[in-house]
Design a protein around this motif. Structure first.
Motif, PDB file in Angstrom:
ATOM      1  N   VAL A 270       0.834  -1.195   0.000  1.00  0.00           N
ATOM      2  CA  VAL A 270       0.000   0.000   0.000  1.00  0.00           C
ATOM      3  C   VAL A 270       0.872   1.249   0.000  1.00  0.00           C
ATOM      4  O   VAL A 270       2.041   1.206   0.369  1.00  0.00           O
ATOM      5  N   GLU A 271       0.256   2.320  -0.431  1.00  0.00           N
ATOM      6  CA  GLU A 271       0.839   3.639  -0.232  1.00  0.00           C
ATOM      7  C   GLU A 271      -0.198   4.444   0.533  1.00  0.00           C
ATOM      8  O   GLU A 271      -1.404   4.260   0.356  1.00  0.00           O
ATOM      9  N   PHE A 272       0.279   5.301   1.402  1.00  0.00           N
ATOM     10  CA  PHE A 272      -0.587   6.165   2.180  1.00  0.00           C
ATOM     11  C   PHE A 272      -0.388   7.591   1.699  1.00  0.00           C
ATOM     12  O   PHE A 272       0.737   8.095   1.691  1.00  0.00           O
ATOM     13  N   ILE A 273      -1.472   8.216   1.288  1.00  0.00           N
ATOM     14  CA  ILE A 273      -1.410   9.612   0.838  1.00  0.00           C
ATOM     15  C   ILE A 273      -2.243  10.434   1.806  1.00  0.00           C
ATOM     16  O   ILE A 273      -3.460  10.247   1.908  1.00  0.00           O
ATOM     17  N   PHE A 274      -1.574  11.307   2.528  1.00  0.00           N
ATOM     18  CA  PHE A 274      -2.248  12.192   3.458  1.00  0.00           C
ATOM     19  C   PHE A 274      -2.243  13.592   2.868  1.00  0.00           C
ATOM     20  O   PHE A 274      -1.182  14.144   2.571  1.00  0.00           O
ATOM     21  N   VAL A 275      -3.431  14.137   2.677  1.00  0.00           N
ATOM     22  CA  VAL A 275      -3.562  15.477   2.127  1.00  0.00           C
ATOM     23  C   VAL A 275      -3.863  16.411   3.291  1.00  0.00           C
ATOM     24  O   VAL A 275      -4.968  16.416   3.845  1.00  0.00           O
ATOM     25  N   ASN A 276      -2.848  17.181   3.689  1.00  0.00           N
ATOM     26  CA  ASN A 276      -3.024  18.173   4.739  1.00  0.00           C
ATOM     27  C   ASN A 276      -3.717  19.377   4.114  1.00  0.00           C
ATOM     28  O   ASN A 276      -3.121  20.113   3.340  1.00  0.00           O
ATOM     29  N   ASP A 277      -4.974  19.546   4.452  1.00  0.00           N
ATOM     30  CA  ASP A 277      -5.816  20.562   3.829  1.00  0.00           C
ATOM     31  C   ASP A 277      -5.790  21.863   4.631  1.00  0.00           C
ATOM     32  O   ASP A 277      -6.814  22.348   5.090  1.00  0.00           O
ATOM     33  N   GLY A 278      -4.588  22.399   4.811  1.00  0.00           N
ATOM     34  CA  GLY A 278      -4.442  23.701   5.468  1.00  0.00           C
ATOM     35  C   GLY A 278      -4.619  23.674   6.968  1.00  0.00           C
ATOM     36  O   GLY A 278      -5.070  24.665   7.558  1.00  0.00           O
ATOM     37  N   SER A 279      -4.255  22.593   7.621  1.00  0.00           N
ATOM     38  CA  SER A 279      -4.396  22.501   9.081  1.00  0.00           C
ATOM     39  C   SER A 279      -3.632  23.620   9.772  1.00  0.00           C
ATOM     40  O   SER A 279      -2.534  23.996   9.363  1.00  0.00           O
ATOM     41  N   THR A 280      -4.229  24.117  10.853  1.00  0.00           N
ATOM     42  CA  THR A 280      -3.591  25.167  11.651  1.00  0.00           C
ATOM     43  C   THR A 280      -3.188  24.656  13.027  1.00  0.00           C
ATOM     44  O   THR A 280      -2.716  25.430  13.852  1.00  0.00           O
ATOM     45  N   ASP A 281      -3.373  23.362  13.276  1.00  0.00           N
ATOM     46  CA  ASP A 281      -2.955  22.762  14.542  1.00  0.00           C
ATOM     47  C   ASP A 281      -1.660  21.978  14.318  1.00  0.00           C
ATOM     48  O   ASP A 281      -0.912  22.253  13.370  1.00  0.00           O
ATOM     49  N   GLU A 282      -1.399  20.993  15.137  1.00  0.00           N
ATOM     50  CA  GLU A 282      -0.151  20.208  15.047  1.00  0.00           C
ATOM     51  C   GLU A 282      -0.233  19.056  14.053  1.00  0.00           C
ATOM     52  O   GLU A 282       0.698  18.250  13.965  1.00  0.00           O
ATOM     53  N   SER A 283      -1.306  18.956  13.286  1.00  0.00           N
ATOM     54  CA  SER A 283      -1.458  17.850  12.338  1.00  0.00           C
ATOM     55  C   SER A 283      -0.276  17.702  11.380  1.00  0.00           C
ATOM     56  O   SER A 283       0.216  16.589  11.178  1.00  0.00           O
ATOM     57  N   PRO A 284       0.226  18.789  10.775  1.00  0.00           N
ATOM     58  CA  PRO A 284       1.364  18.619   9.851  1.00  0.00           C
ATOM     59  C   PRO A 284       2.603  18.021  10.524  1.00  0.00           C
ATOM     60  O   PRO A 284       3.281  17.183   9.931  1.00  0.00           O
ATOM     61  N   GLU A 285       2.862  18.409  11.755  1.00  0.00           N
ATOM     62  CA  GLU A 285       4.019  17.871  12.469  1.00  0.00           C
ATOM     63  C   GLU A 285       3.828  16.384  12.779  1.00  0.00           C
ATOM     64  O   GLU A 285       4.765  15.593  12.665  1.00  0.00           O
ATOM     65  N   ILE A 286       2.618  16.014  13.168  1.00  0.00           N
ATOM     66  CA  ILE A 286       2.336  14.603  13.462  1.00  0.00           C
ATOM     67  C   ILE A 286       2.506  13.767  12.189  1.00  0.00           C
ATOM     68  O   ILE A 286       3.152  12.715  12.200  1.00  0.00           O
ATOM     69  N   LEU A 287       1.953  14.238  11.082  1.00  0.00           N
ATOM     70  CA  LEU A 287       2.111  13.524   9.809  1.00  0.00           C
ATOM     71  C   LEU A 287       3.580  13.375   9.444  1.00  0.00           C
ATOM     72  O   LEU A 287       4.017  12.305   9.012  1.00  0.00           O
ATOM     73  N   SER A 288       4.348  14.427   9.621  1.00  0.00           N
ATOM     74  CA  SER A 288       5.783  14.391   9.283  1.00  0.00           C
ATOM     75  C   SER A 288       6.532  13.378  10.133  1.00  0.00           C
ATOM     76  O   SER A 288       7.423  12.683   9.626  1.00  0.00           O
ATOM     77  N   ARG A 289       6.200  13.282  11.404  1.00  0.00           N
ATOM     78  CA  ARG A 289       6.865  12.293  12.274  1.00  0.00           C
ATOM     79  C   ARG A 289       6.602  10.874  11.784  1.00  0.00           C
ATOM     80  O   ARG A 289       7.509  10.048  11.738  1.00  0.00           O
ATOM     81  N   TYR A 290       5.375  10.586  11.400  1.00  0.00           N
ATOM     82  CA  TYR A 290       5.059   9.250  10.895  1.00  0.00           C
ATOM     83  C   TYR A 290       5.732   9.006   9.541  1.00  0.00           C
ATOM     84  O   TYR A 290       6.216   7.905   9.278  1.00  0.00           O
ATOM     85  N   ALA A 291       5.760  10.006   8.686  1.00  0.00           N
ATOM     86  CA  ALA A 291       6.394   9.854   7.369  1.00  0.00           C
ATOM     87  C   ALA A 291       7.891   9.587   7.502  1.00  0.00           C
ATOM     88  O   ALA A 291       8.464   8.860   6.686  1.00  0.00           O
ATOM     89  N   ALA A 292       8.514  10.136   8.515  1.00  0.00           N
ATOM     90  CA  ALA A 292       9.946   9.909   8.736  1.00  0.00           C
ATOM     91  C   ALA A 292      10.225   8.449   9.100  1.00  0.00           C
ATOM     92  O   ALA A 292      11.330   7.955   8.871  1.00  0.00           O
ATOM     93  N   ARG A 293       9.215   7.754   9.610  1.00  0.00           N
ATOM     94  CA  ARG A 293       9.385   6.355  10.026  1.00  0.00           C
ATOM     95  C   ARG A 293       8.883   5.346   9.012  1.00  0.00           C
ATOM     96  O   ARG A 293       9.166   4.154   9.135  1.00  0.00           O
ATOM     97  N   ASP A 294       8.114   5.784   8.028  1.00  0.00           N
ATOM     98  CA  ASP A 294       7.503   4.841   7.096  1.00  0.00           C
ATOM     99  C   ASP A 294       7.549   5.405   5.680  1.00  0.00           C
ATOM    100  O   ASP A 294       6.893   6.400   5.378  1.00  0.00           O
TER     101      ASP A 294
END
Length: 112
Positions: free
Chosen positions: A35-59
């Motif tokens: 599988v591939e996981f595609i996460f579309v950060n739709d302009g989040s203003t909270d910590e969502s982008p940082e959380i996504l980046s942490r997971y992307a660094a591991r997978d």
């Protein structure tokens, strides 16, 4: 040359920091690995982008697309345009899935 995965899982994300880790953990525990996981950060203003980046660094199966907030349909279309899988599914970032979800879906499809 693009490597085609069997399944593209697309998830629009907008200000979901409170439940994003549970969601991401459930996806990363899928028994089906092609599988591939595609996460579309739709302009989040909270910590969502940082959380996504942490997971992307591991997978390495994770791709993040950042865009200005354009709403759920536009975020899904952005993910579709980037998808490389033979099959595509959407999972909302405030949900979670059981470890066998993708495997069961694909097995069901083979019997049709």
């Amino acid at each position: 040359m693009k490597i085609m995965k069997k399944v593209s899982i697309i998830s629009p994300c907008y200000n979901g920091a409170g439940y994003l880790a549970r969601f991401l953990d459930s996806l990363m525990q899928q028994d089906y690995a092609d599988v591939e996981f595609i996460f579309v950060n739709d302009g989040s203003t909270d910590e969502s982008p940082e959380i996504l980046s942490r997971y992307a660094a591991r997978d390495s199966r994770i791709r993040i697309i950042n865009q200005q907030n354009r709403g759920l349909p536009a975020a899904r279309n952005t993910g579709l345009a980037a998808a490389r899988g033979k099959y595509v599914t959407f999972v909302d970032s405030d949900d979670w899935v059981e470890p066998q979800t993708m495997e069961k879906i694909l097995l069901h499809m083979q019997h049709r």
